[in-house]
Scaffold this motif. Structure first.
Motif, PDB file in Angstrom:
ATOM      1  N   PHE A 100       0.842  -1.191   0.000  1.00  0.00           N
ATOM      2  CA  PHE A 100       0.000   0.000   0.000  1.00  0.00           C
ATOM      3  C   PHE A 100       0.883   1.249   0.000  1.00  0.00           C
ATOM      4  CE2 PHE A 100      -2.856   3.097   2.210  1.00  0.00           C
ATOM      5  CZ  PHE A 100      -3.885   3.070   1.287  1.00  0.00           C
ATOM      6  N   HIS A 101       0.606   2.149  -0.918  1.00  0.00           N
ATOM      7  CA  HIS A 101       1.303   3.442  -1.009  1.00  0.00           C
ATOM      8  C   HIS A 101       2.738   3.301  -1.538  1.00  0.00           C
ATOM      9  CE1 HIS A 101       0.480   7.656   0.014  1.00  0.00           C
ATOM     10  NE2 HIS A 101      -0.721   7.213   0.297  1.00  0.00           N
ATOM     11  N   GLU A 102       3.063   2.143  -2.061  1.00  0.00           N
ATOM     12  CA  GLU A 102       4.389   1.923  -2.643  1.00  0.00           C
ATOM     13  C   GLU A 102       4.286   2.056  -4.167  1.00  0.00           C
ATOM     14  OE1 GLU A 102       7.785  -1.464  -1.862  1.00  0.00           O
ATOM     15  OE2 GLU A 102       5.844  -2.203  -2.584  1.00  0.00           O
ATOM     16  N   THR A 103       5.270   2.720  -4.806  1.00  0.00           N
ATOM     17  CA  THR A 103       5.255   2.788  -6.266  1.00  0.00           C
ATOM     18  C   THR A 103       5.789   1.481  -6.846  1.00  0.00           C
ATOM     19  OG1 THR A 103       7.490   3.664  -6.464  1.00  0.00           O
ATOM     20  CG2 THR A 103       5.732   5.276  -6.168  1.00  0.00           C
ATOM     21  N   LEU A 104       5.486   1.263  -8.124  1.00  0.00           N
ATOM     22  CA  LEU A 104       6.003   0.072  -8.797  1.00  0.00           C
ATOM     23  C   LEU A 104       7.528   0.057  -8.781  1.00  0.00           C
ATOM     24  CD1 LEU A 104       3.567  -0.084 -11.848  1.00  0.00           C
ATOM     25  CD2 LEU A 104       3.763  -1.788 -10.025  1.00  0.00           C
ATOM     26  N   ARG A 105       8.154   1.223  -9.015  1.00  0.00           N
ATOM     27  CA  ARG A 105       9.621   1.278  -8.977  1.00  0.00           C
ATOM     28  C   ARG A 105      10.154   0.882  -7.600  1.00  0.00           C
ATOM     29  NH1 ARG A 105      11.743   3.608 -13.315  1.00  0.00           N
ATOM     30  NH2 ARG A 105      10.349   4.791 -14.655  1.00  0.00           N
ATOM     31  N   GLU A 106       9.486   1.378  -6.547  1.00  0.00           N
ATOM     32  CA  GLU A 106       9.914   1.009  -5.203  1.00  0.00           C
ATOM     33  C   GLU A 106       9.742  -0.482  -4.963  1.00  0.00           C
ATOM     34  OE1 GLU A 106       8.907   5.269  -2.934  1.00  0.00           O
ATOM     35  OE2 GLU A 106       7.371   3.702  -3.096  1.00  0.00           O
ATOM     36  N   ALA A 107       8.642  -1.026  -5.450  1.00  0.00           N
ATOM     37  CA  ALA A 107       8.397  -2.463  -5.266  1.00  0.00           C
ATOM     38  C   ALA A 107       9.444  -3.287  -6.012  1.00  0.00           C
ATOM     39  CB  ALA A 107       6.984  -2.822  -5.749  1.00  0.00           C
ATOM     40  N   ALA A 109      12.558  -2.295  -6.820  1.00  0.00           N
ATOM     41  CA  ALA A 109      13.851  -2.120  -6.146  1.00  0.00           C
ATOM     42  C   ALA A 109      13.879  -2.887  -4.821  1.00  0.00           C
ATOM     43  CB  ALA A 109      14.114  -0.633  -5.910  1.00  0.00           C
ATOM     44  N   ARG A 110      12.794  -2.816  -4.045  1.00  0.00           N
ATOM     45  CA  ARG A 110      12.747  -3.496  -2.750  1.00  0.00           C
ATOM     46  C   ARG A 110      12.858  -5.004  -2.901  1.00  0.00           C
ATOM     47  NH1 ARG A 110       8.580  -5.843  -0.263  1.00  0.00           N
ATOM     48  NH2 ARG A 110       7.033  -4.847  -1.620  1.00  0.00           N
ATOM     49  N   ASN A 111      12.137  -5.554  -3.871  1.00  0.00           N
ATOM     50  CA  ASN A 111      12.158  -7.007  -4.026  1.00  0.00           C
ATOM     51  C   ASN A 111      13.490  -7.509  -4.572  1.00  0.00           C
ATOM     52  OD1 ASN A 111       9.503  -8.408  -3.273  1.00  0.00           O
ATOM     53  ND2 ASN A 111       8.812  -6.523  -4.265  1.00  0.00           N
ATOM     54  N   ILE A 112      14.142  -6.710  -5.413  1.00  0.00           N
ATOM     55  CA  ILE A 112      15.477  -7.104  -5.874  1.00  0.00           C
ATOM     56  C   ILE A 112      16.448  -7.078  -4.699  1.00  0.00           C
ATOM     57  CG2 ILE A 112      17.437  -6.419  -7.329  1.00  0.00           C
ATOM     58  CD1 ILE A 112      15.390  -5.500  -9.437  1.00  0.00           C
ATOM     59  N   ALA A 113      16.395  -6.012  -3.886  1.00  0.00           N
ATOM     60  CA  ALA A 113      17.293  -5.916  -2.728  1.00  0.00           C
ATOM     61  C   ALA A 113      17.032  -7.052  -1.743  1.00  0.00           C
ATOM     62  CB  ALA A 113      17.130  -4.559  -2.044  1.00  0.00           C
ATOM     63  N   LYS A 114      15.758  -7.401  -1.560  1.00  0.00           N
ATOM     64  CA  LYS A 114      15.382  -8.485  -0.649  1.00  0.00           C
ATOM     65  C   LYS A 114      16.075  -9.798  -1.041  1.00  0.00           C
ATOM     66  CE  LYS A 114      11.336 -10.071  -1.529  1.00  0.00           C
ATOM     67  NZ  LYS A 114      11.000 -11.422  -1.944  1.00  0.00           N
ATOM     68  N   ASP A 115      16.116 -10.090  -2.360  1.00  0.00           N
ATOM     69  CA  ASP A 115      16.664 -11.374  -2.811  1.00  0.00           C
ATOM     70  C   ASP A 115      18.152 -11.303  -3.163  1.00  0.00           C
ATOM     71  OD1 ASP A 115      14.380 -12.917  -2.528  1.00  0.00           O
ATOM     72  OD2 ASP A 115      13.654 -12.469  -4.545  1.00  0.00           O
TER      73      ASP A 115
END
Lengths: 208, 208, 208, 208
Positions: A100-107, A109-115
């Motif tokens: 919620f309230h996250e942009t696609l770019r943030e999602a 970047a976050r998921n790449i960093a997570k893995d």
């Protein structure tokens, strides 16, 4: 059972370090307290995410990580070895829901960093048109994409990785293979529930 | 306030014929009974949809209807005059959320039929790659797309309409204009919250 | 040898009804006279087209014809049985070069009419972004696309066919097959010089 | 008159250092000798390129150079100040024709190096689907894209530039501006013959 990764906490989160099965006992009340312990904004407790998954489609990003040469040609395609909820090992791509309230770019970047860790240096796309949209349904056989937990709509992107990968959390390893070689075919065959089809669509779109 | 259209019932539904303001008084219990009166599968009552809108991004389709000539060139672009929740008239595109267990194609077809009627003969896209993805946030100014009710992720498509349009429900009229004329510019200016920008992106993508 | 189709005259042209091998004896002078016999504007005589093919890349359109259902899903993919220059039969797509002063839309429409006849009712794309660009080189092995006659840059489109097909000229037959069936795989295997790869890329782009 | 750049020699070429007007006196015989002086393969002498331009469409690449931030968002758009054939200064994008036996990737890389120098570090696209195709005709008014010399088919790409730019040859300067600012609008207005429209289409595709 290998499905779209979801709700994997980041380091420092309330639930970092717990096995995913432990989430089952968390009550909404715990979660409210948990929200004082720095869960990411938009992260939902198990009751809320479970209800949402029975009620509406969940927006996802799914990323095919690649290595490119100087001319932009894809030289390698990455896939992850991942510990699934039941402890088995599965081959997957990078996936995660949009919070919620996250942009696609943030999602992305976050998921790449997570893995892949914080120094993977992903080259995010300039435009957000996905190369395909994959529709996962909780009913087996309804489409080529299946997710027992939910109806998910996954926007799929190819993202070149320029840096070093340090697998995180449930991700045990990242393996890079020549997209034109036999191992690529083997790896695609190991990805279930439609993720292998997403790799094939990416390769076709890339002209490989 | 003109926002993404949503949860507009179809003819024969429990709440067909009611003004949208009336939904405010419907309790979850009403909705449970309502579900005996043929609401579409995946349709949510006000309590559930309100909660979901505060918790996760909502998946939408947004359609720019066009008329084309024999050579596939866009000759006209359609926009809708729509009665908003507060009774004012707004200019919009065709939008609606994707329901649980509904495919994107079904969502596109359903929302076109809802606004243009059953003999509009839309020519649905062969591939589901949207020409753009618009991210609507409930916080004004966060992006160029704003929706006070929710965080919505809208997959945007251009769909040629080959048949006759019979505006339905809250849709008062469908107006077709030359995309190269002055009236197009006026109409784009009348669309608020970012929908005009989606038309501009469609026109650029179409090469108009 | 199966290559990109080219310079196939339309009915009523100077050279309509001749076998393509007969072109070999046409001198530039013949062609100048021929231009009084309604060759299409932009059509080149053998000396000019041969020289151009040795000097610069030739712009082509390549079309994957499809049949779609009411929801826009591809139900059938078409391929042509075509008499090649040496009299053998080859399986191909619809291809042709873009003539001088001809738009891409005109080139697409002309080449479809040339192979499928005048009542095929093609639904031309609203935007001219090709799903892929195939680069054919006259050197075998340089890329996956090979054309012994020339360096060709082919913009590739998927075009739904709504009408009846009447094969024309060197086209003996148009065969439609289910893209999910075994025959599709056989047909793709029969297309040489990279055209089968273009079908695979189209299918991946279509999500089939 | 500002048109698509073409046939600009590289350093060390036969004709490097000459003003373009000097080409007018070069005979085909000169050119044949010139080919011993390391003109790039596929480069044509004035007689051949002039004839080709009157006979067939010429394949071009056209590049919108951009600077991006860590999240892949476009922060700046580049344009060139270029000395035209008649000595006047024009604002342009990076354009050039695809040479015989040259791949699209090579043509993109060569034309960027020609205008921005060898340490511009362009991040070439992973897939070759252009964001649009611009059709330039030698007849004014026939389309929005005009080139008095030729019928050109330009495949248009957005390319992020990560390194330093050193303008070369006829390129006097590269100017970078915020795509959301007023100067962008001024610069677009200064680009004639349709190149400004290509920037607008790029910006719309990028979601700016």
């Amino acid at each position: 059972m290998p499905v779209l990764n979801d709700e994997v906490p980041d380091d420092g989160d309330f639930d970092a370090g717990r096995r995913r099965g432990e989430f089952d006992d968390i009550t909404p009340e715990d979660f409210i307290h948990g929200s004082n312990h720095s869960n990411p904004p938009g992260w939902l407790g198990p009751a809320d995410i479970s209800r949402a998954r029975r009620q509406i489609p969940i927006a996802y990003v799914e990323i095919v990580p690649v290595r490119t040469d100087d001319m932009g040609r894809v030289s390698q395609v990455g896939s992850l070895l991942h510990v699934s909820d039941d402890g088995s090992i599965e081959r997957t791509l990078i996936t995660g829901r949009v919070l919620f309230h996250e942009t696609l770019r943030e999602a992305i970047a976050r998921n790449i960093a997570k893995d892949l860790g914080d120094i993977a240096l992903p080259m995010l796309p300039q435009n957000l048109q996905p190369f395909t949209v994959a529709e996962f349904f909780p009913t087996p056989g309804l489409s080529e994409f299946y997710d027992p937990r939910q109806h998910a709509i996954a926007l799929c992107y190819v993202v070149p990785i320029a840096g070093d990968c340090k697998p995180q959390d449930e991700t045990l390893d990242v393996e890079w293979v020549d997209p034109r070689g036999d191992v690529m075919e083997t790896f695609i065959g190991q990805m279930v529930n439609g993720h292998g089809k997403i790799v094939r669509q990416a390769l076709a779109w890339l002209g490989v």
